[in-house]
Enzyme design. Structure first.
Site, PDB file in Angstrom:
ATOM      1  N   GLY A 162      67.342  94.099 -28.316  1.00 38.08           N
ATOM      2  CA  GLY A 162      68.458  93.919 -27.398  1.00 38.08           C
ATOM      3  C   GLY A 162      68.922  92.474 -27.360  1.00 38.08           C
ATOM      4  O   GLY A 162      68.889  91.746 -28.351  1.00 38.08           O
ATOM      5  N   GLY A 163      69.324  92.037 -26.169  1.00 35.72           N
ATOM      6  CA  GLY A 163      69.806  90.660 -26.015  1.00 35.72           C
ATOM      7  C   GLY A 163      68.754  89.629 -26.315  1.00 35.72           C
ATOM      8  O   GLY A 163      69.065  88.474 -26.627  1.00 35.72           O
ATOM      9  N   GLY A 399      84.558  73.526 -58.369  1.00 39.02           N
ATOM     10  CA  GLY A 399      84.397  73.250 -56.948  1.00 39.02           C
ATOM     11  C   GLY A 399      82.953  73.135 -56.533  1.00 39.02           C
ATOM     12  O   GLY A 399      82.628  72.414 -55.587  1.00 39.02           O
ATOM     13  N   ALA A 400      82.066  73.824 -57.253  1.00 41.59           N
ATOM     14  CA  ALA A 400      80.642  73.742 -56.914  1.00 41.59           C
ATOM     15  C   ALA A 400      80.104  72.340 -57.138  1.00 41.59           C
ATOM     16  O   ALA A 400      79.179  71.900 -56.441  1.00 41.59           O
ATOM     17  CB  ALA A 400      79.853  74.755 -57.734  1.00 41.59           C
TER      18      ALA A 400
END
Length: 512
Positions: A162-163, A399-400
């Site tokens: 859960g939370g 770009g790498a």
């Protein structure tokens, strides 16, 4: 009239009885108790517990709350620890537990010490309704305020649902045990009821899934002892807080260290298409070959972890040619980005070993958000203020090249091995664009040979580190045998690099 005398309570006896009850309950499940875990983590006899009996209800059989909190030492260093006690109301969190945990985190910040969370809980206490739930919000807020200022390490040693899962998710490192640890927002029963999907507990939120698929966890431990040992190892490389002096361990090079450093060039094949294990390269360059890898099973095309150079802790980021040729994809980008941010938050220099052909191409990556998620590694390197040293070992394209710790993005020193290939793209792709007419004009039976000759010529003229040196994008060409000495010398030169120390902290280390 005499005042009635209360019967003295033997709290020592009560504590002993509670410990025995917890042992019977936990050992039957193959798990340690909350306080046994603390004893394993902390130095012997160092832990001082806060409010052992706070929240207890002896009439109902509860001699304390479902969490133990306090301070101890790990390797002689003060730390804060809270450990959920599943033997008390299933380790559920109510108002008292929330207050104890929040108070501990806030005190850890005040004292500037790391905080360990040993988690084993059934979630929010249903009987307390929203009052219990609201305590998670206070814990989240306290953890956010601590983030980036003190190291926070979570160990999942049982259920976390859960939370409650968001509390460890916001810490710096999450460690899960293979058999007993589970994390999920909604359990299998809820999933079945809502979606009709049948799924096992392990497939939904087991340790292997979170270590290899989701990337939530940073280490897959074989058992609780292994988990705690790894947590102690992480602390060896981290400071008490972001403003603290970095650790410095006594180091004397051994013959094995010298031999490993001299042989690092033999690990990497000359053929840029041949794979190798970059972890072997890292171990050859760092002190005593000791490398503590982080997130080993997730986003395997990038390797991250901690090591020491001449006794001083560093973070290491390296492309892994053993997986997808070391390309950057959405997961590898996020993995590297968060680690660089963590190192920067806590003042650890970043060593980047580059062997990357580029970003992983394809519609799947574009739809997965490679532009948005790939930008995170740019943001991490571009905003880092710690010393950064980069070595291109074999290739770095497109770009790498820019995002993997280039000088353009902020590296203090960048080097390359003599045979490194650095270019906008590989030779085959380049000649198909630049020389497509020449290739098309050749007789069909000769086109393959023409293309290969053009690619070889392009490689000889353009794909080498010389142009990068001449334009100042590299600080020099280093022989593989000199790599460790070069990195060590650069680190020494950067030891007094100025960082803005006037702020409370550099930045938060939230999940990216």
């Amino acid at each position: 009239m005499t005042t009635a005398q209360r019967t003295p309570v033997d709290y020592t006896a009560l504590a002993a009885a509670a410990d025995e009850k917890a042992k019977k309950f936990q050992h039957a499940k193959g798990k340690l108790t909350a306080r046994e875990r603390i004893e394993l983590l902390c130095d012997e006899g160092s832990f001082v517990e806060h409010g052992r009996f706070f929240g207890g209800d002896p009439a109902a059989g509860f001699l304390g709350s479902a969490v133990a909190t306090g301070f101890g030492t790990v390797g002689g260093r003060p730390v804060a620890v809270y450990s959920q006690d599943f033997s008390v109301r299933g380790g559920t969190l109510g108002k008292v537990e929330g207050e104890k945990i929040t108070d501990l985190i806030e005190r850890a910040v005040q004292q500037g010490v790391p905080c360990f969370a040993l988690l084993d809980s059934g979630g929010a206490r249903i009987q307390e309704g929203v009052g219990g739930l609201s305590m998670y919000g206070r814990i989240f807020r306290a953890s956010c305020r601590a983030s980036g200022f003190i190291p926070q390490i979570s160990l999942i040693l049982g259920p976390c649902a859960g939370g409650a899962v968001y509390s460890p998710a916001m810490t710096d490192f999450v460690i899960m045990t293979r058999e007993n640890a589970h994390m999920f927002v909604t359990g299998p029963d809820v999933v079945r009821a809502v979606t009709g999907e049948e799924i096992s507990l392990d497939d939904l939120g087991g340790a292997e899934m979170h270590n290899s698929v989701s990337g939530v966890a940073h280490y897959l431990a074989e058992d609780e002892e292994d988990a705690i040992d790894y947590a102690r190892s992480l602390l060896d490389y981290l400071p008490q807080n972001c403003n603290d002096e970095q650790a410095c361990y006594a180091y004397t090079a051994t013959p094995e260290d010298v031999e490993s450093a001299m042989g690092v060039g033999d690990i990497i094949p000359d053929d840029p298409r041949m794979p190798y294990d970059v972890v072997e390269v890292i171990e050859a360059l760092v002190d005593h070959g000791e490398f503590v890898e982080v997130q080993e099973h997730w986003a395997k095309s990038i390797v991250i972890g901690f090591a020491c150079i001449e006794g001083r802790p560093v973070g290491v980021v390296a492309n892994q040619p053993m997986h997808n040729a070391g390309t950057l994809d959405v997961e590898a980008s996020e993995k590297a980005a968060r680690f660089v941010r963590c190192c920067d938050a806590f003042g650890l220099p970043v060593i980047t070993l580059v062997d990357v052909p580029g970003y992983l191409p394809g519609a799947e990556q574009e739809r997965a958000g490679i532009i948005r998620r790939g930008a995170k590694v740019i943001y991490a390197y571009g905003n880092a203020t710690v010393p950064m040293i980069t070595v291109i070992t074999r290739k770095s394209y497109g770009g790498a090249y820019i995002v993997m710790g280039s000088k353009g993005i902020g590296a203090d020193y960048a080097y390359a091995w003599p045979r490194a290939e650095i270019a906008v793209m590989g030779a085959d792709g380049a000649v198909n664009i630049l020389n497509r007419r020449d290739i098309a004009a050749a007789p069909e039976e000769e086109r393959v040979d023409v293309a290969r000759k053009l690619a070889d010529d392009y490689t000889a003229e353009n794909i080498n580190p010389n142009f990068s040196v001449e334009t100042g994008e590299l600080d020099g060409i280093v022989q593989p045998i000199d790599t460790r000495d070069t990195i060590a010398a650069a680190l020494r030169a950067l030891r007094t690099k100025h960082r803005d120390l006037n702020r409370f902290k550099f930045h938060s280390n939230g999940p990216l």
